[in-house]
Write a protein that holds these residues in place. Sequence first.
Motif, PDB file in Angstrom:
ATOM      1  N   LYS A 289      37.212  41.233  18.811  1.00 51.38           N
ATOM      2  CA  LYS A 289      37.437  40.593  20.105  1.00 51.38           C
ATOM      3  C   LYS A 289      38.889  40.771  20.525  1.00 51.38           C
ATOM      4  O   LYS A 289      39.776  40.960  19.692  1.00 51.38           O
ATOM      5  CB  LYS A 289      37.090  39.095  20.045  1.00 51.38           C
ATOM      6  CG  LYS A 289      35.612  38.815  19.760  1.00 51.38           C
ATOM      7  CD  LYS A 289      35.341  37.325  19.719  1.00 51.38           C
ATOM      8  CE  LYS A 289      33.864  37.042  19.435  1.00 51.38           C
ATOM      9  NZ  LYS A 289      33.579  35.589  19.361  1.00 51.38           N
ATOM     10  N   GLY A 290      39.116  40.659  21.837  1.00 55.67           N
ATOM     11  CA  GLY A 290      40.476  40.697  22.345  1.00 55.67           C
ATOM     12  C   GLY A 290      41.011  42.101  22.486  1.00 55.67           C
ATOM     13  O   GLY A 290      40.326  43.082  22.231  1.00 55.67           O
TER      14      GLY A 290
ATOM     15  N   CYS B 210      34.460  57.929  14.201  1.00 56.04           N
ATOM     16  CA  CYS B 210      34.142  56.894  15.167  1.00 56.04           C
ATOM     17  C   CYS B 210      35.102  55.751  14.871  1.00 56.04           C
ATOM     18  O   CYS B 210      35.415  55.506  13.701  1.00 56.04           O
ATOM     19  CB  CYS B 210      32.698  56.411  15.045  1.00 56.04           C
ATOM     20  SG  CYS B 210      32.163  55.191  16.282  1.00 56.04           S
ATOM     21  N   CYS B 211      35.641  55.098  15.873  1.00 51.42           N
ATOM     22  CA  CYS B 211      35.280  55.285  17.287  1.00 51.42           C
ATOM     23  C   CYS B 211      36.418  55.991  18.027  1.00 51.42           C
ATOM     24  O   CYS B 211      37.278  56.582  17.375  1.00 51.42           O
ATOM     25  CB  CYS B 211      34.931  53.956  17.903  1.00 51.42           C
ATOM     26  SG  CYS B 211      33.380  53.271  17.208  1.00 51.42           S
ATOM     27  N   ALA B 212      36.447  55.916  19.366  1.00 53.18           N
ATOM     28  CA  ALA B 212      37.424  56.664  20.145  1.00 53.18           C
ATOM     29  C   ALA B 212      38.426  55.735  20.813  1.00 53.18           C
ATOM     30  O   ALA B 212      38.084  54.624  21.217  1.00 53.18           O
ATOM     31  CB  ALA B 212      36.715  57.495  21.210  1.00 53.18           C
ATOM     32  N   PRO B 213      39.671  56.172  20.945  1.00 46.20           N
ATOM     33  CA  PRO B 213      40.679  55.384  21.654  1.00 46.20           C
ATOM     34  C   PRO B 213      40.241  55.042  23.075  1.00 46.20           C
ATOM     35  O   PRO B 213      39.481  55.795  23.710  1.00 46.20           O
ATOM     36  CB  PRO B 213      41.900  56.303  21.652  1.00 46.20           C
ATOM     37  CG  PRO B 213      41.706  57.189  20.458  1.00 46.20           C
ATOM     38  CD  PRO B 213      40.234  57.410  20.371  1.00 46.20           C
ATOM     39  N   ASP B 214      40.751  53.928  23.598  1.00 46.60           N
ATOM     40  CA  ASP B 214      40.326  53.430  24.912  1.00 46.60           C
ATOM     41  C   ASP B 214      40.548  54.441  26.030  1.00 46.60           C
ATOM     42  O   ASP B 214      39.738  54.558  26.947  1.00 46.60           O
ATOM     43  CB  ASP B 214      41.068  52.131  25.229  1.00 46.60           C
ATOM     44  CG  ASP B 214      40.593  50.965  24.379  1.00 46.60           C
ATOM     45  OD1 ASP B 214      40.418  51.161  23.159  1.00 46.60           O
ATOM     46  OD2 ASP B 214      40.394  49.874  24.932  1.00 46.60           O
ATOM     47  N   TRP B 215      41.657  55.176  25.976  1.00 45.21           N
ATOM     48  CA  TRP B 215      41.965  56.089  27.070  1.00 45.21           C
ATOM     49  C   TRP B 215      40.972  57.243  27.156  1.00 45.21           C
ATOM     50  O   TRP B 215      40.878  57.909  28.185  1.00 45.21           O
ATOM     51  CB  TRP B 215      43.401  56.618  26.957  1.00 45.21           C
ATOM     52  CG  TRP B 215      43.725  57.373  25.697  1.00 45.21           C
ATOM     53  CD1 TRP B 215      44.184  56.848  24.529  1.00 45.21           C
ATOM     54  CD2 TRP B 215      43.600  58.787  25.480  1.00 45.21           C
ATOM     55  NE1 TRP B 215      44.370  57.842  23.588  1.00 45.21           N
ATOM     56  CE2 TRP B 215      44.027  59.041  24.152  1.00 45.21           C
ATOM     57  CE3 TRP B 215      43.199  59.851  26.280  1.00 45.21           C
ATOM     58  CZ2 TRP B 215      44.046  60.319  23.603  1.00 45.21           C
ATOM     59  CZ3 TRP B 215      43.212  61.130  25.732  1.00 45.21           C
ATOM     60  CH2 TRP B 215      43.627  61.364  24.419  1.00 45.21           C
ATOM     61  N   MET B 216      40.195  57.463  26.081  1.00 44.84           N
ATOM     62  CA  MET B 216      39.126  58.462  26.149  1.00 44.84           C
ATOM     63  C   MET B 216      37.840  57.876  26.717  1.00 44.84           C
ATOM     64  O   MET B 216      36.878  58.603  26.973  1.00 44.84           O
ATOM     65  CB  MET B 216      38.833  59.026  24.759  1.00 44.84           C
ATOM     66  CG  MET B 216      39.983  59.762  24.096  1.00 44.84           C
ATOM     67  SD  MET B 216      39.424  60.495  22.523  1.00 44.84           S
ATOM     68  CE  MET B 216      41.013  60.973  21.802  1.00 44.84           C
TER      69      MET B 216
ATOM     70  N   THR C 194      44.114  48.550  23.398  1.00 44.52           N
ATOM     71  CA  THR C 194      42.876  48.661  22.639  1.00 44.52           C
ATOM     72  C   THR C 194      42.036  47.418  22.884  1.00 44.52           C
ATOM     73  O   THR C 194      42.428  46.323  22.500  1.00 44.52           O
ATOM     74  CB  THR C 194      43.150  48.812  21.133  1.00 44.52           C
ATOM     75  OG1 THR C 194      43.974  49.965  20.917  1.00 44.52           O
ATOM     76  CG2 THR C 194      41.848  48.979  20.365  1.00 44.52           C
ATOM     77  N   ASP C 195      40.898  47.592  23.541  1.00 52.30           N
ATOM     78  CA  ASP C 195      39.959  46.494  23.789  1.00 52.30           C
ATOM     79  C   ASP C 195      38.885  46.555  22.710  1.00 52.30           C
ATOM     80  O   ASP C 195      37.933  47.330  22.799  1.00 52.30           O
ATOM     81  CB  ASP C 195      39.335  46.635  25.179  1.00 52.30           C
ATOM     82  CG  ASP C 195      38.421  45.460  25.516  1.00 52.30           C
ATOM     83  OD1 ASP C 195      38.129  44.650  24.614  1.00 52.30           O
ATOM     84  OD2 ASP C 195      37.994  45.365  26.680  1.00 52.30           O
ATOM     85  N   TRP C 196      39.044  45.753  21.673  1.00 49.57           N
ATOM     86  CA  TRP C 196      38.135  45.825  20.541  1.00 49.57           C
ATOM     87  C   TRP C 196      36.718  45.381  20.887  1.00 49.57           C
ATOM     88  O   TRP C 196      35.763  45.748  20.207  1.00 49.57           O
ATOM     89  CB  TRP C 196      38.670  44.999  19.372  1.00 49.57           C
ATOM     90  CG  TRP C 196      39.865  45.645  18.735  1.00 49.57           C
ATOM     91  CD1 TRP C 196      41.169  45.239  18.808  1.00 49.57           C
ATOM     92  CD2 TRP C 196      39.875  46.839  17.943  1.00 49.57           C
ATOM     93  NE1 TRP C 196      41.979  46.107  18.114  1.00 49.57           N
ATOM     94  CE2 TRP C 196      41.214  47.095  17.571  1.00 49.57           C
ATOM     95  CE3 TRP C 196      38.877  47.721  17.521  1.00 49.57           C
ATOM     96  CZ2 TRP C 196      41.576  48.195  16.791  1.00 49.57           C
ATOM     97  CZ3 TRP C 196      39.240  48.808  16.744  1.00 49.57           C
ATOM     98  CH2 TRP C 196      40.563  49.033  16.384  1.00 49.57           C
TER      99      TRP C 196
ATOM    100  N   HIS D 151      32.552  49.277  19.894  1.00 49.07           N
ATOM    101  CA  HIS D 151      31.274  49.701  19.343  1.00 49.07           C
ATOM    102  C   HIS D 151      30.234  50.004  20.410  1.00 49.07           C
ATOM    103  O   HIS D 151      29.075  50.252  20.078  1.00 49.07           O
ATOM    104  CB  HIS D 151      30.724  48.618  18.410  1.00 49.07           C
ATOM    105  CG  HIS D 151      31.622  48.329  17.255  1.00 49.07           C
ATOM    106  ND1 HIS D 151      31.711  47.103  16.672  1.00 49.07           N
ATOM    107  CD2 HIS D 151      32.486  49.119  16.590  1.00 49.07           C
ATOM    108  CE1 HIS D 151      32.591  47.135  15.684  1.00 49.07           C
ATOM    109  NE2 HIS D 151      33.067  48.352  15.620  1.00 49.07           N
ATOM    110  N   THR D 152      30.604  49.963  21.667  1.00 52.35           N
ATOM    111  CA  THR D 152      29.599  50.097  22.718  1.00 52.35           C
ATOM    112  C   THR D 152      29.870  51.239  23.681  1.00 52.35           C
ATOM    113  O   THR D 152      29.008  51.543  24.508  1.00 52.35           O
ATOM    114  CB  THR D 152      29.503  48.798  23.539  1.00 52.35           C
ATOM    115  OG1 THR D 152      30.776  48.513  24.137  1.00 52.35           O
ATOM    116  CG2 THR D 152      29.098  47.625  22.655  1.00 52.35           C
TER     117      THR D 152
END
Length: 436
Positions: A19-20, A121-127, A135-137, A141-142
């Motif tokens: 979260k966060g 997995c997984c990919a950085p937010d900017w991708m 980073t929006d955790w 996973h989605t």
Amino acid sequence: MAGIMVYASMRTKERGVFKGSEVATKAPTQPAPQLSEPPALDNWPRWGVTHTQYSADNEPQDVAEQARGVLGRVPMLQNQHIMGWGVGNPEPSPGQYNFVDLDRRLTFMASSRAVPVITLCCAPDWMKGGQAGRTDWSKNHTVAPEREHFDDFAALAARVAKQYPTVKHYMVWNEFKGFWDPATNRWDAEAYTEMYNKVYTALKKVNKDIQVGGPYVSIGSSVRTQGPPSELSGPWGTVDQRALDAVKYWIQHKKGADFIVVDGASMTNDRGNVPDDFAAQGKFSAITTWLRQESDDLPVWWAEWYVEPENSQWSEDKRTAVQATALMEFAKSGVTTALYWNPQMKGEGECAGCLWAPKVGGEMPMAGLLSGFTKWFPAGVEVQDVRSSDPKVKAMGQASQVVMVNTSDQDVTATVDGRQVTLKPYEIKWSGRGGA
């Protein structure tokens, strides 16, 4: 769709929820860790574990040493994801790398005699349409990388491979996360395979000896058919054809692969384990056989497997007994690799299915089961049928050893492999054979 989401939500709960958001800070440049080479083994170990949000590197030193002994006494496979499940964002902004957490996990793996595996997995937010440096955790996973960033994700995979030259096995992505297409009510295997092919090419350019596998899709089942009619069913339920279709598309359109990866649970989405907790494990053999046939006998990897319905209230003895039956199915059906999703927790307390007791140490039953199967049933061993006079006692052997498990909640006396044995409720017993 509802059935798939039930399965997906169950897996999310077991793994922990992020979260966060975090704001990236400039990580100091540091050299890649000098990792010892994996142990030289006669046979591929077959069995292993995946490190999750909390693992040995989160433990006090004495407990970490115990965990190192549990995992290293019989060298097994150890797997780590590149983002999430215990490690931070490896590339918070384009070209800004942070491998501190990955370095720590890979260093522990090497110190415990691991044959290392990495899951890309997984990919950085900017991708994924997010903001560089953040980073929006909650979305880790989605959300899958956007198509215009498939090349960037492949480049990150190559950078990881250069960071850890001792790692020769990579799984691409995890459970098709973000690749469900609600408009068509099916998996977007086309997009995943496009990304996979770019990653495969990038890794082979780093080192042609690197082994790469996909598609790592979840293969769910139900008692009532969900979606299109299925080509695979049994007393354990009916497999969702949409997952099988995704696997077949990947097989037909992949640029190359060294192994095929899936995951799943013995439970159906709508009725738990059928016809019962032990017989339901036959699903793993049926799917493995199908995968080998469809893929022209590519090595089959199970990246995760689950056997216990939610809120089951199983004892640790029953839990381990059911797991033993699942491992037997993997070995008998010719699975090359099976990675146990280690459910270690942050704090002290009950930890169902864990390998060691968090914060206090002490080996748990699942650790002994994995070590036994790793020692006696590596991928190169010939699995032999073993006769049991009572169907409640399931048994499997190789030239030097037999493993048997009582699948009932009562004492059972039976003749197994020509010897009379008495097993306590849900007891697992090992026995030498052939003069060993």
